[in-house]
Design an enzyme around this catalytic site. Structure first.
Site, PDB file in Angstrom:
ATOM      1  CB  THR A  39      12.213  12.162 -17.489  1.00  0.00           C
ATOM      2  OG1 THR A  39      11.584  12.341 -18.883  1.00  0.00           O
ATOM      3  CG2 THR A  39      13.520  11.089 -17.351  1.00  0.00           C
ATOM      4  CG  HIS A  42       8.741  14.195 -13.582  1.00  0.00           C
ATOM      5  ND1 HIS A  42       7.644  14.562 -12.645  1.00  0.00           N
ATOM      6  CD2 HIS A  42       8.293  13.932 -14.897  1.00  0.00           C
ATOM      7  CE1 HIS A  42       6.565  15.285 -13.816  1.00  0.00           C
ATOM      8  NE2 HIS A  42       7.508  14.918 -15.046  1.00  0.00           N
TER       9      HIS A  42
HETATM   10 ZN   LIG Z   1      14.289  13.228 -21.584  1.00  0.00          ZN
END
Ligand SMILES: [Zn+2]
Ligand SMILES: [Zn+2]
Length: 342
Positions: A39, A42
């Protein structure tokens, strides 16, 4: 305080921000450890649809309460919910609106106004982080902050297992042996599985899976299927890679289930046979974040169900955040964490 600040996609550094003070319903946490995951990549790369900039990343964290908002109830509830200065906590990072149809029907993880600490509001790659008090969970004494920073990924895996809902005696194939794959493998091993196989291209990660007691490890899913032509009852993709998900689908036994757990890019597409879904009665499931599974993850970690040592490979100071990201990108080690106070 010192904090990692991502100003815009591709632009990040360690800078200074004002020390936070709590709003009435908030706590300020002195961050003990904060994990980094896909994440965060990203967000830095600008392909997180939710992320807002500038942002302090960090959503997998644990630390100690250093300030309590005026509205946080003192001394009510159980020992597990009392938040005072000095309380050690892990924090569920997902923030739900409470107003939309999904929040009002027990599906908060599908909230239309989904937000998260470290994605839409400042997170824990900093010396301090502010959190809603309702999101904090008291830690048992025996858990270190580094171990407790794994509660968030464990809670995602627990939700995934709730979605998969395996039967005793099921066989499992887990595609991907990073942190999430290693956690899911441990939950599968404890679920009454008769076989747990793990596939990854990274042989070092596979050795870690082997250490956890999985039945077999493989670098080539096609070779595995030559030995297991009927496939597996429960197949979990943890890679988010389209070709790997197609391979995982091919490995689902008749009547079995595929759990799409890994995060694929939003524009990715896969090719599945609808005939096979019909004829072989295949169930394809998704699993998004956490749903009433954070407390369960605290308990699983507390009682020793999850081996953390196998995953906690790297700890770096705040200033090394760019290096930490590169390690995650290269797939080095397993879980890389930031220790903002060393
Ligand atoms: Zn995470
Ligand atoms: Zn909502």
């Amino acid at each position: 305080m010192r904090a990692v600040i991502i100003d815009a996609p591709g632009s990040m550094g360690v800078g200074r921000l004002p020390d936070p003070t709590p709003k009435p319903d908030e706590l300020v946490i002195r961050v003990g450890a904060c994990g980094i995951c896909g994440t965060d990549l990203h967000i830095v790369d600008g392909d997180s649809p939710l992320a807002r900039y500038p942002i302090v990343p960090g959503h997998e964290f644990a630390g100690e309460v250093v300030a309590v908002g005026s509205n946080v109830p003192p001394g009510i509830g159980t020992r597990d919910t009392i938040m005072t200065v000095g309380t050690r906590v892990a924090v569920e990072p997902n923030l739900y609106c409470g107003h939309c149809e999904f929040c009002r029907t027990g599906h908060e993880n599908l909230c239309l106004n989904y937000a998260a600490i470290g994605v839409t509001v400042d997170g824990a790659c900093a010396e301090y982080v502010t959190v809603p008090a309702t999101k904090a969970y008291v830690l048992p004494e025996q858990l270190s902050f580094r171990e407790a920073a794994l509660i968030e990924p464990i809670s995602c895996a627990v939700h995934g297992m709730h979605r998969l809902n395996p039967k005793s005696g099921d066989t499992f194939l887990i595609v991907g042996a990073g942190t999430m794959g290693l956690i899911l493998a441990q939950l599968a091993l404890r679920s009454g599985a008769t076989k747990v196989a793990v596939v990854d291209l990274n042989t070092q990660r596979l050795q870690r899976a082997k250490k956890l007691g999985v039945d077999s490890i493989h670098t080539d899913i096609n070779k595995l299927l030559e030995d297991e032509p009927l496939g597996f009852d429960c197949v979990i993709d943890v890679t988010g890679v389209a070709s790997a998900i197609e391979g995982a689908f091919a490995a689902v036994k008749r009547g079995g289930k595929l759990l799409v757990f890994g995060v694929a890019p939003s524009e990715a597409r896969i090719s599945l046979s609808p005939f096979r879904i019909y004829n072989d009665e295949i169930t394809v499931l998704g699993s998004m974040a956490v749903l009433y599974s954070f407390g369960t993850a605290v308990n699983l970690l507390s009682c020793g169900t999850i081996d953390t040592a196998v995953m906690l490979t790297t700890a770096l100071p705040l200033e090394d955040f760019p290096n930490a990201l590169s390690m995650v990108r290269r797939g080095e080690g397993v879980k890389t964490q930031i220790l903002p106070h060393g």
